[in-house]
Design a protein around this motif. Sequence first.
Motif, PDB file in Angstrom:
ATOM      1  N   GLU A   1      -8.899  11.962  -6.199  1.00 20.85           N
ATOM      2  CA  GLU A   1      -7.579  11.519  -5.736  1.00 20.85           C
ATOM      3  C   GLU A   1      -7.311  11.906  -4.288  1.00 20.85           C
ATOM      4  O   GLU A   1      -6.688  11.156  -3.541  1.00 20.85           O
ATOM      5  N   ARG A   2      -7.769  13.077  -3.891  1.00 24.71           N
ATOM      6  CA  ARG A   2      -7.550  13.526  -2.513  1.00 24.71           C
ATOM      7  C   ARG A   2      -8.238  12.585  -1.528  1.00 24.71           C
ATOM      8  O   ARG A   2      -7.673  12.230  -0.489  1.00 24.71           O
ATOM      9  N   LEU A   3      -9.447  12.176  -1.855  1.00 22.19           N
ATOM     10  CA  LEU A   3     -10.184  11.254  -0.996  1.00 22.19           C
ATOM     11  C   LEU A   3      -9.471   9.905  -0.914  1.00 22.19           C
ATOM     12  O   LEU A   3      -9.342   9.323   0.169  1.00 22.19           O
ATOM     13  N   VAL A   4      -8.962   9.423  -2.032  1.00 23.91           N
ATOM     14  CA  VAL A   4      -8.248   8.144  -2.038  1.00 23.91           C
ATOM     15  C   VAL A   4      -6.951   8.263  -1.233  1.00 23.91           C
ATOM     16  O   VAL A   4      -6.570   7.335  -0.515  1.00 23.91           O
TER      17      VAL A   4
ATOM     18  N   LEU B   1       0.828  -1.199   0.000  1.00 23.56           N
ATOM     19  CA  LEU B   1       0.000   0.000   0.000  1.00 23.56           C
ATOM     20  C   LEU B   1       0.868   1.255   0.000  1.00 23.56           C
ATOM     21  O   LEU B   1       0.581   2.224  -0.707  1.00 23.56           O
ATOM     22  N   LEU B   2       1.944   1.236   0.765  1.00 19.64           N
ATOM     23  CA  LEU B   2       2.843   2.392   0.804  1.00 19.64           C
ATOM     24  C   LEU B   2       3.507   2.635  -0.556  1.00 19.64           C
ATOM     25  O   LEU B   2       3.726   3.777  -0.942  1.00 19.64           O
ATOM     26  N   ARG B   3       3.828   1.560  -1.272  1.00 23.22           N
ATOM     27  CA  ARG B   3       4.477   1.685  -2.579  1.00 23.22           C
ATOM     28  C   ARG B   3       3.512   2.041  -3.697  1.00 23.22           C
ATOM     29  O   ARG B   3       3.920   2.562  -4.734  1.00 23.22           O
ATOM     30  N   ALA B   4       2.243   1.745  -3.517  1.00 27.38           N
ATOM     31  CA  ALA B   4       1.260   1.921  -4.587  1.00 27.38           C
ATOM     32  C   ALA B   4       0.960   3.399  -4.831  1.00 27.38           C
ATOM     33  O   ALA B   4       0.827   4.177  -3.894  1.00 27.38           O
ATOM     34  N   SER B   5       0.864   3.746  -6.101  1.00 29.20           N
ATOM     35  CA  SER B   5       0.431   5.105  -6.428  1.00 29.20           C
ATOM     36  C   SER B   5      -1.089   5.160  -6.295  1.00 29.20           C
ATOM     37  O   SER B   5      -1.775   4.131  -6.338  1.00 29.20           O
ATOM     38  N   ILE B   6      -1.598   6.346  -6.128  1.00 31.15           N
ATOM     39  CA  ILE B   6      -3.040   6.532  -5.949  1.00 31.15           C
ATOM     40  C   ILE B   6      -3.820   5.944  -7.120  1.00 31.15           C
ATOM     41  O   ILE B   6      -4.889   5.364  -6.945  1.00 31.15           O
ATOM     42  N   SER B   7      -3.280   6.061  -8.316  1.00 26.67           N
ATOM     43  CA  SER B   7      -4.005   5.566  -9.493  1.00 26.67           C
ATOM     44  C   SER B   7      -4.067   4.043  -9.546  1.00 26.67           C
ATOM     45  O   SER B   7      -4.884   3.483 -10.271  1.00 26.67           O
ATOM     46  N   GLU B   8      -3.217   3.352  -8.785  1.00 24.34           N
ATOM     47  CA  GLU B   8      -3.197   1.887  -8.780  1.00 24.34           C
ATOM     48  C   GLU B   8      -4.118   1.273  -7.743  1.00 24.34           C
ATOM     49  O   GLU B   8      -4.448   0.100  -7.830  1.00 24.34           O
ATOM     50  N   ILE B   9      -4.491   2.022  -6.744  1.00 24.71           N
ATOM     51  CA  ILE B   9      -5.271   1.466  -5.637  1.00 24.71           C
ATOM     52  C   ILE B   9      -6.685   1.165  -6.113  1.00 24.71           C
ATOM     53  O   ILE B   9      -7.331   1.986  -6.751  1.00 24.71           O
ATOM     54  N   GLY B  10      -7.154  -0.033  -5.784  1.00 29.30           N
ATOM     55  CA  GLY B  10      -8.487  -0.429  -6.232  1.00 29.30           C
ATOM     56  C   GLY B  10      -9.088  -1.481  -5.331  1.00 29.30           C
ATOM     57  O   GLY B  10      -8.639  -1.703  -4.206  1.00 29.30           O
ATOM     58  N   ILE B  11     -10.100  -2.119  -5.857  1.00 30.19           N
ATOM     59  CA  ILE B  11     -10.758  -3.206  -5.142  1.00 30.19           C
ATOM     60  C   ILE B  11     -10.663  -4.460  -5.998  1.00 30.19           C
ATOM     61  O   ILE B  11     -10.566  -4.388  -7.215  1.00 30.19           O
TER      62      ILE B  11
ATOM     63  N   TYR C   1     -13.433  -9.544 -10.061  1.00 29.30           N
ATOM     64  CA  TYR C   1     -13.599  -8.192 -10.586  1.00 29.30           C
ATOM     65  C   TYR C   1     -12.574  -7.288  -9.919  1.00 29.30           C
ATOM     66  O   TYR C   1     -12.425  -7.300  -8.712  1.00 29.30           O
ATOM     67  N   THR C   2     -11.854  -6.515 -10.713  1.00 25.95           N
ATOM     68  CA  THR C   2     -10.897  -5.554 -10.191  1.00 25.95           C
ATOM     69  C   THR C   2     -11.220  -4.191 -10.764  1.00 25.95           C
ATOM     70  O   THR C   2     -11.432  -4.056 -11.969  1.00 25.95           O
ATOM     71  N   GLY C   3     -11.285  -3.195  -9.893  1.00 22.73           N
ATOM     72  CA  GLY C   3     -11.531  -1.829 -10.334  1.00 22.73           C
ATOM     73  C   GLY C   3     -10.662  -0.853  -9.565  1.00 22.73           C
ATOM     74  O   GLY C   3     -10.498  -0.980  -8.361  1.00 22.73           O
ATOM     75  N   ARG C   4     -10.047   0.094 -10.279  1.00 20.24           N
ATOM     76  CA  ARG C   4      -9.210   1.106  -9.637  1.00 20.24           C
ATOM     77  C   ARG C   4     -10.084   2.284  -9.225  1.00 20.24           C
ATOM     78  O   ARG C   4     -10.914   2.758 -10.011  1.00 20.24           O
ATOM     79  N   LEU C   5      -9.883   2.746  -8.003  1.00 20.20           N
ATOM     80  CA  LEU C   5     -10.756   3.769  -7.429  1.00 20.20           C
ATOM     81  C   LEU C   5     -10.750   5.068  -8.229  1.00 20.20           C
ATOM     82  O   LEU C   5     -11.800   5.658  -8.465  1.00 20.20           O
TER      83      LEU C   5
END
Length: 102
Positions: free
Chosen positions: A66-69, A30-40, A54-58
Amino acid sequence: MSMNAVDNKIAHLSMLRSQYKEIEVAQARLLRASISEIGINCPQEFKEGCGCSYTGRLVQDFGINERLVTIWKDGLVLELENRLLAIENELEKALGGMPDEQ
């Protein structure tokens, strides 16, 4: 103390150790992940011959701000750190406050 109680205690400590390791890996990722990569990542309903999920990026797929993520990511990292500390305390208590081996 009965052997059954000892076995239960050992199983519990083993579970805590495994959970600790999983949390460390999750936190590092999680620390290494960029905001655009974080998903479910959720398993789909079972269908014959489909083991997909199913995978979706937030941000990219769902359009979440992005601020919320970023706030969510920071909060999750802190919560994982709190859980690591709680496990460390529980292990120390279960082991009778044994000092670290040198």
